[in-house]
Design a protein around this motif. Structure first.
Motif, mmCIF file in Angstrom:
data_model
loop_
_atom_site.group_PDB
_atom_site.id
_atom_site.type_symbol
_atom_site.label_atom_id
_atom_site.label_comp_id
_atom_site.label_asym_id
_atom_site.label_seq_id
_atom_site.Cartn_x
_atom_site.Cartn_y
_atom_site.Cartn_z
ATOM 1 N N ARG A 70 -1.433 -6.571 -4.675
ATOM 2 C CA ARG A 70 -1.417 -7.821 -3.932
ATOM 3 C C ARG A 70 -0.653 -8.849 -4.749
ATOM 4 O O ARG A 70 -0.926 -9.039 -5.930
ATOM 5 C CB ARG A 70 -2.881 -8.235 -3.776
ATOM 6 C CG ARG A 70 -3.140 -9.312 -2.783
ATOM 7 C CD ARG A 70 -4.633 -9.632 -2.841
ATOM 8 N NE ARG A 70 -4.766 -11.051 -2.669
ATOM 9 C CZ ARG A 70 -5.313 -11.597 -1.589
ATOM 10 N NH1 ARG A 70 -5.827 -10.854 -0.658
ATOM 11 N NH2 ARG A 70 -5.383 -12.900 -1.484
ATOM 12 N N PHE A 71 0.348 -9.466 -4.118
ATOM 13 C CA PHE A 71 1.140 -10.503 -4.787
ATOM 14 C C PHE A 71 0.915 -11.818 -4.060
ATOM 15 O O PHE A 71 1.080 -11.875 -2.839
ATOM 16 C CB PHE A 71 2.635 -10.156 -4.749
ATOM 17 C CG PHE A 71 2.974 -8.859 -5.427
ATOM 18 C CD1 PHE A 71 3.198 -8.806 -6.793
ATOM 19 C CD2 PHE A 71 3.053 -7.678 -4.696
ATOM 20 C CE1 PHE A 71 3.512 -7.608 -7.418
ATOM 21 C CE2 PHE A 71 3.366 -6.466 -5.314
ATOM 22 C CZ PHE A 71 3.587 -6.431 -6.680
ATOM 23 N N GLU A 72 0.524 -12.843 -4.794
ATOM 24 C CA GLU A 72 0.332 -14.163 -4.192
ATOM 25 C C GLU A 72 1.471 -15.055 -4.676
ATOM 26 O O GLU A 72 1.538 -15.412 -5.841
ATOM 27 C CB GLU A 72 -1.031 -14.722 -4.593
ATOM 28 C CG GLU A 72 -2.170 -13.854 -4.041
ATOM 29 C CD GLU A 72 -3.524 -14.118 -4.699
ATOM 30 O OE1 GLU A 72 -4.502 -13.476 -4.267
ATOM 31 O OE2 GLU A 72 -3.602 -14.940 -5.625
ATOM 32 N N VAL A 73 2.373 -15.364 -3.765
ATOM 33 C CA VAL A 73 3.591 -16.085 -4.122
ATOM 34 C C VAL A 73 3.517 -17.503 -3.569
ATOM 35 O O VAL A 73 3.362 -17.699 -2.366
ATOM 36 C CB VAL A 73 4.840 -15.385 -3.539
ATOM 37 C CG1 VAL A 73 6.105 -16.093 -4.005
ATOM 38 C CG2 VAL A 73 4.871 -13.914 -3.924
ATOM 39 N N ARG A 89 0.832 -1.200 0.000
ATOM 40 C CA ARG A 89 0.000 0.000 0.000
ATOM 41 C C ARG A 89 0.867 1.251 0.000
ATOM 42 O O ARG A 89 1.949 1.235 0.568
ATOM 43 C CB ARG A 89 -0.763 0.103 1.333
ATOM 44 C CG ARG A 89 -1.990 -0.673 1.434
ATOM 45 C CD ARG A 89 -2.660 -0.379 2.778
ATOM 46 N NE ARG A 89 -3.631 -1.435 3.022
ATOM 47 C CZ ARG A 89 -3.322 -2.657 3.401
ATOM 48 N NH1 ARG A 89 -2.061 -2.974 3.635
ATOM 49 N NH2 ARG A 89 -4.262 -3.559 3.557
ATOM 50 N N MET A 94 11.409 -10.590 0.045
ATOM 51 C CA MET A 94 10.979 -10.246 -1.315
ATOM 52 C C MET A 94 10.346 -8.858 -1.341
ATOM 53 O O MET A 94 10.579 -8.074 -2.262
ATOM 54 C CB MET A 94 9.928 -11.256 -1.811
ATOM 55 C CG MET A 94 10.472 -12.624 -2.145
ATOM 56 S SD MET A 94 9.111 -13.716 -2.679
ATOM 57 C CE MET A 94 10.014 -15.256 -2.925
ATOM 58 N N LEU A 108 9.308 -5.958 -4.066
ATOM 59 C CA LEU A 108 7.874 -5.708 -4.270
ATOM 60 C C LEU A 108 7.421 -4.353 -3.738
ATOM 61 O O LEU A 108 6.514 -3.732 -4.275
ATOM 62 C CB LEU A 108 7.040 -6.836 -3.641
ATOM 63 C CG LEU A 108 7.388 -8.258 -4.117
ATOM 64 C CD1 LEU A 108 6.563 -9.293 -3.353
ATOM 65 C CD2 LEU A 108 7.164 -8.398 -5.618
ATOM 66 N N ARG A 146 -8.903 3.455 -1.366
ATOM 67 C CA ARG A 146 -7.452 3.250 -1.391
ATOM 68 C C ARG A 146 -7.181 2.060 -2.290
ATOM 69 O O ARG A 146 -7.949 1.101 -2.307
ATOM 70 C CB ARG A 146 -6.917 2.906 0.006
ATOM 71 C CG ARG A 146 -7.048 4.021 0.999
ATOM 72 C CD ARG A 146 -6.560 3.568 2.364
ATOM 73 N NE ARG A 146 -5.103 3.460 2.433
ATOM 74 C CZ ARG A 146 -4.450 2.840 3.410
ATOM 75 N NH1 ARG A 146 -5.119 2.235 4.377
ATOM 76 N NH2 ARG A 146 -3.135 2.800 3.419
ATOM 77 N N SER A 147 -6.094 2.124 -3.027
ATOM 78 C CA SER A 147 -5.759 0.970 -3.843
ATOM 79 C C SER A 147 -4.460 0.359 -3.329
ATOM 80 O O SER A 147 -3.641 1.032 -2.698
ATOM 81 C CB SER A 147 -5.648 1.364 -5.303
ATOM 82 O OG SER A 147 -4.576 2.236 -5.472
ATOM 83 N N ALA A 148 -4.302 -0.922 -3.568
ATOM 84 C CA ALA A 148 -3.111 -1.631 -3.123
ATOM 85 C C ALA A 148 -2.780 -2.710 -4.136
ATOM 86 O O ALA A 148 -3.642 -3.130 -4.904
ATOM 87 C CB ALA A 148 -3.355 -2.260 -1.751
#
Lengths: 90, 90
Positions: free
Chosen positions: B50-53, B18, B70, B75, B46-48
């Motif tokens: 998102r990384f799903e690893v 964020r 990471m 990121l 609000r925008s964010a």
């Protein structure tokens, strides 16, 4: 004469927008390779957009409906995206 | 002579990135106004990212540490971003 006002509560609706399975995601692919170049081991990486919308509504259900409609009409593109909505009291 | 192999489990680490409070977010502002133009009422947006690893690791703690690194190294940009990490078994 009495006027009735509906009690309003502030909710946060979190809308997560993902590319559908099978839709190419070159940005995620680039990020994955950059992490590997840094020495990290990972199986896969997916990226998603997350919108946190604060709104006043009469109920959780009303907030969910509104966030759903926001996703359908603007935040997600149904051809390439899946989305989910989660509402909590702010 | 015995060789010991550490048992590996597959985990999904979700990294949410964020903008820090106070950092301007013109993209979110534009999205908010577009929603309002469509007739939606909202207090804020609000925008964010998102990384799903997905990764193999020895433990939840090890997966968390790796996802954290990471975020720190690629990121997120610590000058303008906050991030959080959440790990679940895949």
């Amino acid at each position: 004469m009495t006027t009735h006002y509906e009690a309003m509560t502030t909710y946060t609706a979190t809308v997560t927008v993902r590319l559908k399975q099978g839709v190419l995601d070159p940005e995620a692919e680039t990020t994955k390779r950059a992490l590997e170049r840094l020495g990290f081991e990972l199986e896969s990486l997916r990226s998603a957009d997350r919108f946190e919308v604060e709104m006043d509504a009469e109920s959780v259900a009303a907030a969910e409906d509104r966030a759903d409609e926001m996703a359908e009409r603007l935040l997600a593109n149904p051809t390439i995206h899946d989305y989910d909505v989660e509402v909590t009291e702010a």
